[in-house]
Scaffold this active site. Structure first.
Site, PDB file in Angstrom:
ATOM      1  N   GLU A 130       0.829  -1.213   0.000  1.00  0.00           N
ATOM      2  CA  GLU A 130       0.000   0.000   0.000  1.00  0.00           C
ATOM      3  C   GLU A 130       0.858   1.255   0.000  1.00  0.00           C
ATOM      4  OE1 GLU A 130      -2.990   0.154   3.061  1.00  0.00           O
ATOM      5  OE2 GLU A 130      -3.887  -1.748   2.433  1.00  0.00           O
ATOM      6  N   GLU A 197      -8.281   2.350  -5.031  1.00  0.00           N
ATOM      7  CA  GLU A 197      -9.427   2.092  -4.142  1.00  0.00           C
ATOM      8  C   GLU A 197     -10.137   3.401  -3.769  1.00  0.00           C
ATOM      9  OE1 GLU A 197      -8.775  -0.592  -0.873  1.00  0.00           O
ATOM     10  OE2 GLU A 197     -10.686  -0.067   0.075  1.00  0.00           O
TER      11      GLU A 197
END
Ligand code: KIV
Length: 306
Positions: A130, A197
Site C-alpha cells: 500500500e 481504491e
C-alpha cells in the site's frame, strides 16, 4: 512409472498458470481483468474454477476471517498461512499476497525478506504493498530482488486513520493530481499493476489512460483495466457494513444460517443421521461384541464366555 511434476525453472510460470505479462496484454486488448480476494484453499479453488485472473490474499482477512475491526492487526504469520492455503487451491490465477502492516514499512531489507517469504514459503506469484512515498523505495527493492509487486493507492486501509477514516480519496483537483503522480511513480518503480481504491471514476479513468500497466479498481469506476472485490462482500458473508462500492452477488450468510439451523433442528429431533449416513457390521461380529459386553457387566473383563 509415475514421475514427479516438472518443477518450473525460476522465472517460468507453473503449468497452467496465467503469465504475469498477460495482464499488460489484457490491458492492451481492453479486456477487463477479474480479481477477487480469497483466504483459504476452497475459496482459491472456487475462484479459479469461476475464471478469476488474479486472486488477492488480502490483509482484509484481518476483518473478514479473523474478526478484527481493521486490517492493521494482520501479521506475516497469518498471511503466510492463508496464502499457502490459497495457492494449494488455485492453479491458473496469479496469486498476490498482501504485505501486512509492519512487514514492509521499516526498511527495504525487511520488505525484501518478507516478500521472499511469500514466494518461497507460501507459493505466491507476487506481493501487494500500500501507498507511495517511502513505499516507492520498497517497490524498487522488491522488484530488484525479483519479486513482482502490485501497488495500491487511493484509500489505503492500513493508513485509514491518517486518511481520516474509510473515505473516498482524490476528490479535489490537487488530490487527484497527487494520485496520478503517485501512480506514475509506482509504475516507474516497477509495479506490474496498481489497485485504485475509492477514487472518483473520472480520476481513475485518467490514471488508467496515463499508465502502461493495468489499474485494478475497487470503488473506482468501470474504466479501470480490471476490478477487485472482497470475497465476503461479494458473497454476502461479511457481517459488518459493506462500503458503497460493493455489489453483493449472493446472500450466502442467510443460506448458511438456514442450512446450519436445519442441521441443529434435525440433531435435536434425532432425524439426523439417517440409515444412509451410518455404518453396519456383520451380524455375527455384533453378536460376539454384545456377548462380550455381557461378560463385562458380570465380571468387569471383556472376553469370550465359557
Ligand atoms: O486487503 C484487501 O482485500 C485489499 C483489496 C480491497 C484491494 O487490499
Amino acid at each position: 512409472m509415475t514421475t514427479r511434476p516438472r518443477t518450473p525453472a525460476p522465472g517460468k510460470p507453473a503449468p497452467g498458470k496465467l503469465p504475469l505479462t498477460e495482464l499488460a496484454e489484457l490491458k492492451a486488448r481492453r479486456q477487463p481483468i477479474a480479481m477477487i480476494t480469497a483466504y483459504d484453499a476452497p475459496s482459491g479453488r472456487l475462484a479459479d474454477e469461476a475464471g478469476a485472473d488474479v486472486i488477492l490474499v488480502g490483509d482484509s482477512a484481518a476483518m473478514t476471517v479473523l474478526g478484527h475491526d481493521s486490517t492493521v492487526p494482520a501479521t506475516m504469520d497469518e498471511l503466510l498461512i492463508l496464502t499457502r492455503a490459497v495457492t494449494r487451491g488455485a492453479r491458473r490465477p496469479l496469486v498476490v499476497a498482501d504485505m501486512p502492516f509492519g512487514s514492509f514499512q521499516v526498511s527495504d531489507e525487511e520488505a525484501v525478506r518478507n516478500g521472499i517469504r511469500f514466494l518461497k514459503e507460501a507459493g505466491a506469484d507476487a506481493v501487494k504493498v500500500e501507498g507511495a512515498g517511502t513505499t516507492l523505495s520498497r517497490v524498487r527493492a522488491l522488484v530488484e530482488a525479483g519479486i513482482p509487486v502490485m501497488g495500491h493507492i487511493g484509500l489505503t486501509p492500513q493508513s485509514a486513520t491518517m486518511l481520516g477514516g474509510f473515505k473516498a480519496q482524490g476528490r479535489t483537483a490537487e488530490k487527484a493530481a497527487r494520485l496520478l503522480k503517485d501512480a506514475l511513480a509506482l509504475e516507474a518503480a516497477g509495479c506490474f499493476a496498481i489497485v485504485l481504491e475509492a477514487v472518483p471514476a473520472p480520476v481513475a479513468a485518467r490514471i488508467t489512460e496515463a499508465l502502461g500497466v493495468p489499474t485494478i479498481g475497487i470503488g473506482a469506476g468501470v474504466d479501470c483495466d480490471g476490478q477487485v472485490l472482497v470475497w465476503h462482500d461479494l458473497l454476502g458473508l461479511y457481517h459488518g457494513q459493506s462500503p458503497r462500492f460493493v455489489k453483493q452477488y449472493a446472500n450466502l450468510a442467510e443460506q448458511i444460517k438456514g442450512a446450519v439451523g436445519n442441521y441443529v433442528e434435525e440433531v435435536r429431533e434425532r432425524h439426523f443421521p439417517e440409515e444412509q449416513h451410518t455404518y453396519s457390521m456383520p451380524e455375527e461380529e455384533l453378536a460376539e461384541f454384545e456377548a462380550a459386553l455381557g461378560v463385562l457387566d458380570d465380571g468387569g473383563k471383556v472376553g469370550k464366555r465359557g
